[in-house]
Scaffold this motif. Structure first.
Motif, mmCIF file in Angstrom:
data_model
loop_
_atom_site.group_PDB
_atom_site.id
_atom_site.type_symbol
_atom_site.label_atom_id
_atom_site.label_comp_id
_atom_site.label_asym_id
_atom_site.label_seq_id
_atom_site.Cartn_x
_atom_site.Cartn_y
_atom_site.Cartn_z
ATOM 1 N N LYS A 52 0.810 -1.221 0.000
ATOM 2 C CA LYS A 52 0.000 0.000 0.000
ATOM 3 C C LYS A 52 0.843 1.270 0.000
ATOM 4 C CE LYS A 52 -4.015 -1.880 2.467
ATOM 5 N NZ LYS A 52 -4.890 -1.708 3.650
ATOM 6 N N ILE A 53 2.152 1.159 0.264
ATOM 7 C CA ILE A 53 2.987 2.353 0.416
ATOM 8 C C ILE A 53 3.128 3.077 -0.915
ATOM 9 C CG2 ILE A 53 5.278 3.209 1.007
ATOM 10 C CD1 ILE A 53 5.555 0.871 2.934
ATOM 11 N N ALA A 54 2.777 4.356 -0.928
ATOM 12 C CA ALA A 54 2.915 5.180 -2.116
ATOM 13 C C ALA A 54 3.861 6.355 -1.884
ATOM 14 C CB ALA A 54 1.545 5.707 -2.561
ATOM 15 N N ARG A 55 4.087 6.681 -0.633
ATOM 16 C CA ARG A 55 4.923 7.855 -0.332
ATOM 17 C C ARG A 55 5.621 7.653 0.998
ATOM 18 N NH1 ARG A 55 3.418 12.853 2.088
ATOM 19 N NH2 ARG A 55 1.236 12.188 2.026
ATOM 20 N N LEU A 56 6.817 8.197 1.125
ATOM 21 C CA LEU A 56 7.615 8.090 2.342
ATOM 22 C C LEU A 56 8.051 9.485 2.781
ATOM 23 C CD1 LEU A 56 9.559 6.659 4.421
ATOM 24 C CD2 LEU A 56 11.242 6.613 2.575
ATOM 25 N N GLU A 57 7.963 9.746 4.059
ATOM 26 C CA GLU A 57 8.481 10.982 4.637
ATOM 27 C C GLU A 57 9.391 10.637 5.804
ATOM 28 O OE1 GLU A 57 5.407 13.657 5.803
ATOM 29 O OE2 GLU A 57 4.683 14.007 3.759
ATOM 30 N N THR A 58 10.460 11.375 5.961
ATOM 31 C CA THR A 58 11.393 11.150 7.068
ATOM 32 C C THR A 58 11.710 12.474 7.743
ATOM 33 O OG1 THR A 58 13.344 11.405 5.638
ATOM 34 C CG2 THR A 58 12.457 9.170 5.931
#
Length: 636
Positions: A52-58
């Protein structure tokens, strides 16, 4: 992934719709995040989430302690779908001793000054100077029991400062020897300060020192032939001895310890927290996290660990991010030492975890584990019963919800209208989903612009306000009933009323283009007796009498009664506000809840505040001269 830094920080996964899936912390962001995508997780919980992951933020931080704080703030505020999430319950209660006058040589004031006589009280909320706090306690009952003992032994006052300042004779507590009556000067500030210090020593676990000091004080008074004062100290010693005898099984060498046990069964978990403060076992408190299996699986991407360990680590991280930990934690499972080090950095103290304890600590842990087992068994039994009720209601209403997932997703909204002879009309909407009521989704509606006492018009207004925007959103989506709970049409809309109320609801739904088949009225039976209610359908189906012992009727009654309670409490609050005129104070800039409460307590109501002079208003704590003049002008 190559652009990720090898630094400590927090990472967040989002799906295509922008919904937050998971929040995690890492000592090395690059290594940790990459571990989710370097292996094949097909057919697992991890694979289901990763797909389901479409975007990553750190977010990069300076230390693991900062990462811990940021992670738990995000978990509590955003409530990600796949994190182990503990309910953000009310803050833990404390015992507070107010004021900063601890000097034994304080001069007596006429009339007595409340500041010279600290007050013992029950308290929730953030610590405030110069008060002194003891705890936290697992529940309010433990605090109130401790206060009762302090009244018996040390006779400290519990009255508000405003009550203290206006006393002219001792109250009943003095008559039954639960207060030394400092309000009328029956005890000097020096003697009262000695009692306060003794109470603090007792709360910190120095009971024997307190007992020895009281015995020495009694002997000194007897040597001075002050036999009446010596007799009072003798009574204090007797009360303290009785209490210590009753708590003999709770007298330990450890002063401040938390015992944390965890139990897992059938995808649910219970974390039981027992507290020892001042050498006394204060009781325990269970917590039941959500998303246990998903959260434990996702936390083990990089390194394997038992689910119990992950649940325990999640509880420690979330609980002690806001509550200072004691020096020792007795644990039911091993936890990452780095977590304890991060907590130590957060609170500038050393936190030590003890796993597989011995002697008394082992007894504590076994008791906590046993309580966790019992609480989890109770929860599972209640959930099983509640699921059976949901299934029975779905069958009675002819809903296509046969699978466990469909039953859990069944959403019911119930409406009720409450007023007193047409005054302060208030409507409520309560929500039932996931086999339980959802208080965070409750709504109250202030009904205005209708004829007083016209329940039909009130219901029409509330339903229009509730569903007009939703109907417009559904029309834009072409009838797609998706999205989050706030933009989803419920499967069932319960109306607390009979044919008339349901008819009004049907008119509203038809005007909005919604399916009236979702509307169900709960009509009182013959003689309005409980158990004889009938369900009224807006789509023309015949009435259904479920029977007094029906599981479906029990659920309907539970939801309806909650809607009634929520509506009537809001109505009473609105009515009281209108009758006391408190809104007149609320409209004055600078007069918030605390100042308003002080004014009302001091002058006995809005009329008393309006009749007070500027000087009298300025004498209230927190009221400046300028604000007193503004209040005086606004109320006149």
């Amino acid at each position: 992934m190559a652009a990720l830094p090898a630094l400590p920080g927090v990472y967040r996964f989002f799906d295509a719709a922008g919904q937050l899936l998971y929040v995690g912390k890492a000592r090395d962001l690059k290594r940790r995040v990459s571990s989710y995508f370097q292996k094949t997780h097909d057919g697992t919980r991890i694979g289901h989430m990763v797909a389901k992951i479409a975007r990553l933020e750190t977010t990069v931080v300076r230390s693991e302690a900062e990462a811990l704080l940021l992670e738990n703030n995000l978990i509590k505020t955003q409530q990600p779908r796949y994190n182990i999430l503990f309910r953000d319950d009310k803050s833990y209660p404390y015992l507070r001793i107010s004021g900063s006058t601890w000097v034994a040589g304080a001069a007596a004031a006429q009339p007595p000054d409340p500041g010279h006589y600290p007050r013992v009280s029950y308290y929730r909320g953030p610590a405030q100077r110069p008060h002194r706090y003891f705890g936290p306690y697992p529940n309010g009952w433990a605090v109130k029991e401790t206060i009762q003992w302090l009244q018996k032994v040390f006779r400290l006052r519990t009255c508000e400062d405003t009550v203290f300042a206006h006393r002219t004779r001792p109250c009943l507590l003095h008559q039954i020897k639960r207060c030394s009556a400092p309000c009328v000067g029956a005890i000097s500030p020096a003697e009262y300060a000695a009692d306060v210090r003794a109470a603090c020593d007792f709360l910190e676990g120095r009971s024997q020192q307190v007992l020895d000091a009281l015995q020495a004080r009694m002997q000194a008074l007897a040597d001075q032939w002050a036999f009446e004062q010596a007799a009072q100290v003798r009574d204090q010693i007797a009360a303290l001895s009785t209490m210590l005898q009753q708590q003999a099984m709770q007298a330990y060498d450890d002063q401040d310890v938390d015992i944390i046990a965890v139990q897992l069964q059938d995808g649910r978990a219970c974390v039981n927290l027992a507290m020892v403060r001042g050498g006394r076992h204060l009781g325990d408190r269970p917590s039941f996290p959500a998303h246990v299996e998903d959260g434990a699986a996702l936390a083990d991407v990089e390194e394997g660990a038992e689910p119990a360990q992950r649940v325990l680590e999640a509880f420690i991280a979330q609980h002690y991010s806001e509550v200072a930990p004691p020096p020792v934690l007795v644990l039911g499972a091993p936890v990452d030492e780095a977590l304890l080090q991060a907590l130590g950095e957060r609170w500038a103290t050393r936190v030590r975890g003890v796993w597989q304890p011995r002697e008394q600590r082992r007894v504590w842990l076994e008791l906590a584990q046993r309580n966790a087992e019992l609480q989890l068994a109770r929860l599972l039994a209640e959930e099983g019963s509640q699921q059976a009720r949901t299934r029975a209601l779905a069958q009675a209403l002819g809903l296509d919800a046969t699978t466990p997932e469909a039953l859990a997703a069944l959403r019911i909204e119930c409406f009720d209208v409450s007023h007193t002879a047409g005054e302060a009309t208030m409507a409520s909407c309560v929500v039932y989903e996931q086999h339980q009521l959802q208080p965070r989704q409750y709504r109250r509606y202030t009904v205005e612009g209708v004829t007083p006492g016209d329940d039909y018009a009130a219901m029409r207004q509330v339903l229009q306000r509730r569903y007009a925007r939703l109907a417009a959103a559904l029309a834009e989506r072409g009838g797609d009933d998706g999205g989050d709970n706030q933009a989803r049409l419920p499967d069932v809309v319960l109306i607390d009323g009979g044919v008339g109320q349901v008819g009004v609801a049907r008119e509203v739904f038809e005007a909005l283009g919604l399916d009236p088949g979702r509307l169900v009225g709960v009509e009182k039976g013959e003689g309005r007796k409980v158990g004889l209610e009938e369900l009224v359908f807006a789509d023309g189906r015949p009435k259904v009498a479920l029977g007094a012992q029906s599981s479906a009727l029990l659920l309907v009654a539970q939801i309806r009664d909650e809607a009634h309670r929520f509506a009537i409490t809001g109505m009473r609050a609105r009515r009281a506000k209108a009758r006391t005129g408190a809104s007149r104070l609320e409209d004055i800039p600078g007069v918030g809840p605390k100042r308003r409460a002080r004014l009302l307590a001091r002058f006995g109501g809005v009329r008393g505040v309006a009749a007070a002079s500027v000087e009298e208003l300025a004498s209230v704590e927190g009221i400046s001269r300028e604000l007193a003049e503004a209040i005086h002008q606004a109320l006149r």
